[in-house]
Design a protein around this motif. Structure first.
Motif, PDB file in Angstrom:
ATOM      1  N   ASN A  42     -15.480  15.849  35.163  1.00 43.70           N
ATOM      2  CA  ASN A  42     -16.869  15.723  35.601  1.00 43.70           C
ATOM      3  C   ASN A  42     -17.247  14.262  35.782  1.00 43.70           C
ATOM      4  N   ASP A  43     -18.320  14.035  36.508  1.00 42.98           N
ATOM      5  CA  ASP A  43     -18.845  12.688  36.715  1.00 42.98           C
ATOM      6  C   ASP A  43     -19.689  12.306  35.504  1.00 42.98           C
ATOM      7  N   HIS A  44     -19.256  11.295  34.770  1.00 44.57           N
ATOM      8  CA  HIS A  44     -19.962  10.867  33.559  1.00 44.57           C
ATOM      9  C   HIS A  44     -21.038   9.833  33.834  1.00 44.57           C
ATOM     10  N   GLY A  45     -21.134   9.360  35.063  1.00 45.04           N
ATOM     11  CA  GLY A  45     -22.150   8.372  35.403  1.00 45.04           C
ATOM     12  C   GLY A  45     -21.660   6.949  35.197  1.00 45.04           C
ATOM     13  N   SER A  46     -22.488   5.980  35.607  1.00 48.54           N
ATOM     14  CA  SER A  46     -22.101   4.565  35.544  1.00 48.54           C
ATOM     15  C   SER A  46     -22.164   3.993  34.132  1.00 48.54           C
ATOM     16  N   ASP A  47     -22.950   4.602  33.263  1.00 49.67           N
ATOM     17  CA  ASP A  47     -23.063   4.151  31.869  1.00 49.67           C
ATOM     18  C   ASP A  47     -22.964   5.383  30.967  1.00 49.67           C
ATOM     19  N   PRO A  48     -21.753   5.896  30.765  1.00 40.75           N
ATOM     20  CA  PRO A  48     -21.587   7.191  30.102  1.00 40.75           C
ATOM     21  C   PRO A  48     -21.952   7.185  28.620  1.00 40.75           C
ATOM     22  N   ALA A  49     -22.494   8.312  28.180  1.00 39.31           N
ATOM     23  CA  ALA A  49     -22.854   8.484  26.766  1.00 39.31           C
ATOM     24  C   ALA A  49     -21.670   9.087  26.030  1.00 39.31           C
TER      25      ALA A  49
ATOM     26  N   SER B 142     -16.532   3.155  19.320  1.00 39.84           N
ATOM     27  CA  SER B 142     -15.464   2.786  18.384  1.00 39.84           C
ATOM     28  C   SER B 142     -15.427   3.805  17.249  1.00 39.84           C
ATOM     29  N   SER B 143     -14.276   3.832  16.563  1.00 38.75           N
ATOM     30  CA  SER B 143     -14.144   4.722  15.405  1.00 38.75           C
ATOM     31  C   SER B 143     -12.933   4.317  14.580  1.00 38.75           C
ATOM     32  N   ASN B 144     -13.168   3.845  13.357  1.00 38.17           N
ATOM     33  CA  ASN B 144     -12.114   3.571  12.370  1.00 38.17           C
ATOM     34  C   ASN B 144     -10.927   2.784  12.936  1.00 38.17           C
ATOM     35  N   GLY B 145     -11.217   1.709  13.640  1.00 41.73           N
ATOM     36  CA  GLY B 145     -10.170   0.808  14.124  1.00 41.73           C
ATOM     37  C   GLY B 145      -9.820   0.965  15.586  1.00 41.73           C
ATOM     38  N   LEU B 146     -10.256   2.053  16.219  1.00 40.87           N
ATOM     39  CA  LEU B 146      -9.987   2.276  17.639  1.00 40.87           C
ATOM     40  C   LEU B 146     -11.232   1.983  18.467  1.00 40.87           C
ATOM     41  N   LEU B 147     -11.014   1.462  19.676  1.00 41.28           N
ATOM     42  CA  LEU B 147     -12.097   1.222  20.618  1.00 41.28           C
ATOM     43  C   LEU B 147     -11.917   2.114  21.836  1.00 41.28           C
ATOM     44  N   CYS B 148     -13.026   2.575  22.393  1.00 46.35           N
ATOM     45  CA  CYS B 148     -13.028   3.235  23.688  1.00 46.35           C
ATOM     46  C   CYS B 148     -13.643   2.259  24.680  1.00 46.35           C
ATOM     47  N   CYS B 149     -12.876   1.901  25.699  1.00 47.81           N
ATOM     48  CA  CYS B 149     -13.328   0.977  26.733  1.00 47.81           C
ATOM     49  C   CYS B 149     -13.253   1.668  28.089  1.00 47.81           C
ATOM     50  N   GLN B 150     -14.023   1.167  29.049  1.00 45.31           N
ATOM     51  CA  GLN B 150     -14.012   1.734  30.390  1.00 45.31           C
ATOM     52  C   GLN B 150     -13.750   0.638  31.408  1.00 45.31           C
ATOM     53  N   GLY B 151     -12.769   0.881  32.274  1.00 43.35           N
ATOM     54  CA  GLY B 151     -12.401  -0.095  33.288  1.00 43.35           C
ATOM     55  C   GLY B 151     -13.389  -0.158  34.435  1.00 43.35           C
ATOM     56  N   HIS B 152     -13.240  -1.206  35.270  1.00 44.44           N
ATOM     57  CA  HIS B 152     -14.150  -1.437  36.381  1.00 44.44           C
ATOM     58  C   HIS B 152     -13.607  -0.937  37.713  1.00 44.44           C
ATOM     59  N   SER B 153     -12.351  -0.564  37.780  1.00 40.15           N
ATOM     60  CA  SER B 153     -11.731  -0.228  39.059  1.00 40.15           C
ATOM     61  C   SER B 153     -11.540   1.278  39.209  1.00 40.15           C
ATOM     62  N   GLY B 154     -11.343   1.698  40.468  1.00 39.01           N
ATOM     63  CA  GLY B 154     -11.031   3.093  40.742  1.00 39.01           C
ATOM     64  C   GLY B 154     -12.094   4.036  40.229  1.00 39.01           C
ATOM     65  N   TYR B 155     -11.683   5.039  39.457  1.00 40.71           N
ATOM     66  CA  TYR B 155     -12.624   6.011  38.899  1.00 40.71           C
ATOM     67  C   TYR B 155     -13.158   5.571  37.536  1.00 40.71           C
ATOM     68  N   ASN B 156     -13.049   4.274  37.249  1.00 41.53           N
ATOM     69  CA  ASN B 156     -13.524   3.717  35.974  1.00 41.53           C
ATOM     70  C   ASN B 156     -12.882   4.421  34.788  1.00 41.53           C
ATOM     71  N   PRO B 157     -11.558   4.280  34.645  1.00 41.92           N
ATOM     72  CA  PRO B 157     -10.836   5.025  33.604  1.00 41.92           C
ATOM     73  C   PRO B 157     -11.209   4.573  32.198  1.00 41.92           C
TER      74      PRO B 157
ATOM     75  N   LEU C 171      -6.562   7.143  29.416  1.00 38.71           N
ATOM     76  CA  LEU C 171      -6.847   8.572  29.444  1.00 38.71           C
ATOM     77  C   LEU C 171      -6.832   9.097  30.882  1.00 38.71           C
ATOM     78  N   PRO C 172      -6.502  10.369  31.059  1.00 34.53           N
ATOM     79  CA  PRO C 172      -6.566  10.964  32.395  1.00 34.53           C
ATOM     80  C   PRO C 172      -8.007  11.041  32.890  1.00 34.53           C
ATOM     81  N   LYS C 173      -8.167  11.235  34.177  1.00 33.38           N
ATOM     82  CA  LYS C 173      -9.493  11.288  34.783  1.00 33.38           C
ATOM     83  C   LYS C 173     -10.259  12.505  34.284  1.00 33.38           C
ATOM     84  N   PRO C 174     -11.523  12.338  33.885  1.00 31.15           N
ATOM     85  CA  PRO C 174     -12.325  13.490  33.447  1.00 31.15           C
ATOM     86  C   PRO C 174     -12.544  14.471  34.594  1.00 31.15           C
TER      87      PRO C 174
END
Length: 354
Positions: free
Chosen positions: A144-151, A110-125, A139-142
């Protein structure tokens, strides 16, 4: 004589026009400093306020003016998100579970009122959303592979001169060279870019531990090490330190429980590792805060969940407490459910539009 008196009366009447009514003072100089929940209630005061609060210019001013920590989102690996407010009367969101998003999500940053969330389907957008307004962007697909629990760390710094809400998302992902690489999404360019920097070293960073301040992203690592990535120079380095990462007085810090005390280590020199050997410049400043045991149930807190400016969130079992570093006030916020270890993400109750 008569003309002189009349002129004086005229000037007095004219000068009275410089005084504003109270409702106009509040509208012009106070409303923008209120949190989103309070402003949504203020729309019912009158038609003038309703239209004002809905204007893009006001939304922009509010997102710049209001920066107070309003509470935090809490979520475990098996549950939907929930929101705990530091002041339920003033701060809140209409849908704490974020069901307005097109799929179930995990909150990442999160940052100043915005949240970053990750979906469960497809490429986990990734989704960037404002839970106060229910507006979101996928967001568009990255690249690189960020892994199942991205930092990942979301960066949004409101600017009075920049009308658009521009943000970045930075991810440290495992490299094939046995280290970490960095991929950055820019809302201005609407695309991902892989940095040329590669951190090579035996380090395992902890997802969702990242914080940002003064142009540098920090992640906690195992064995009391911290990975730092300078966004402008695109260079990484290691710091020694332990505890929960946070920001205090605009500086990076770590916080931990030390017996009956809250220990805060403030990084006074972010580039201490680049100094010459045997330099007298100290990298860290130590601060110790004595906790009142009578406030906590059955002993002192076990860990620090987050630290943002003056507010620290402490955990004792399933109980959560807020502690103010300036007033030394401790407040019991409630108890978590028993559905597993929950991670908390700070939140600012902003109207920012994306």
């Amino acid at each position: 004589m008569d003309k002189g008196k009349n002129a004086t009366v005229f000037m007095k009447s004219s000068n009275n026009k410089i005084y504003m009514e109270l409702k106009d003072i509040i509208r012009e100089h106070a409303l923008q400093f209120l949190p989103a929940k309070s402003l949504l209630r203020c729309r019912g005061v009158c038609r003038d306020w309703k239209y004002l609060i809905a204007t893009p210019f006001f939304v922009h001013n509010q997102s710049y003016s209001f920066r107070n920590l309003s509470g935090f989102f809490s979520q475990s690996s098996t549950s939907e998100p929930s929101f705990i407010s530091l002041n339920p009367i003033a701060y809140g969101v209409p849908d704490p579970s974020l069901s307005f998003l097109p799929e179930p999500v995990d909150i990442r940053s999160s940052s100043n009122g915005l949240l970053c969330c990750q979906g469960h389907s497809g490429y986990n957008p990734y989704y960037i959303c404002n839970p106060a307004t229910k507006h979101w962007h996928k967001l568009p697909k990255p690249n690189n592979d960020h892994g199942s629990d991205p930092a990942v760390v979301l960066i949004f710094e409101p600017s009075i001169l920049n009308f658009a809400a521009e943000y970045k998302l930075v991810c440290a992902f495992p490299s094939e060279l046995d280290g970490y690489e960095f991929e950055i999404y820019s809302s201005c360019e609407k695309s991902w870019k892989t940095s040329g920097e590669i951190f090579l070293g035996n380090l395992k960073i902890l997802p969702r531990s990242g914080v940002y301040t003064n142009g540098i992203v920090y992640w906690a690592g195992r064995n009391n090490r911290i990975l730092a990535f300078d966004l402008s120079a695109e260079r990484s380095q290691i710091h020694n330190g332990h505890g929960t990462l946070g920001v205090m007085d605009g500086k990076f810090c770590t916080a931990s429980i030390l017996r009956q005390n809250l220990s805060v280590q403030l990084l006074s020199n972010a580039y201490a590792n680049t100094m010459q050997m045997y330099s007298n410049i100290k990298a860290w400043e130590s601060h110790l805060f004595t906790l009142d045991r009578s406030v906590f149930a059955e002993g002192y807190p076990e860990e620090v969940s987050l630290l943002v400016n003056d507010t620290v969130i402490l955990r004792k079992g399933k109980a959560l407490y807020s502690y103010n570093l300036k007033t030394k006030e401790t407040k019991h916020l409630g108890n978590e459910s028993d559905d597993g270890k929950r991670r908390v993400v700070p939140y600012v109750n902003s109207l920012v539009d994306i």
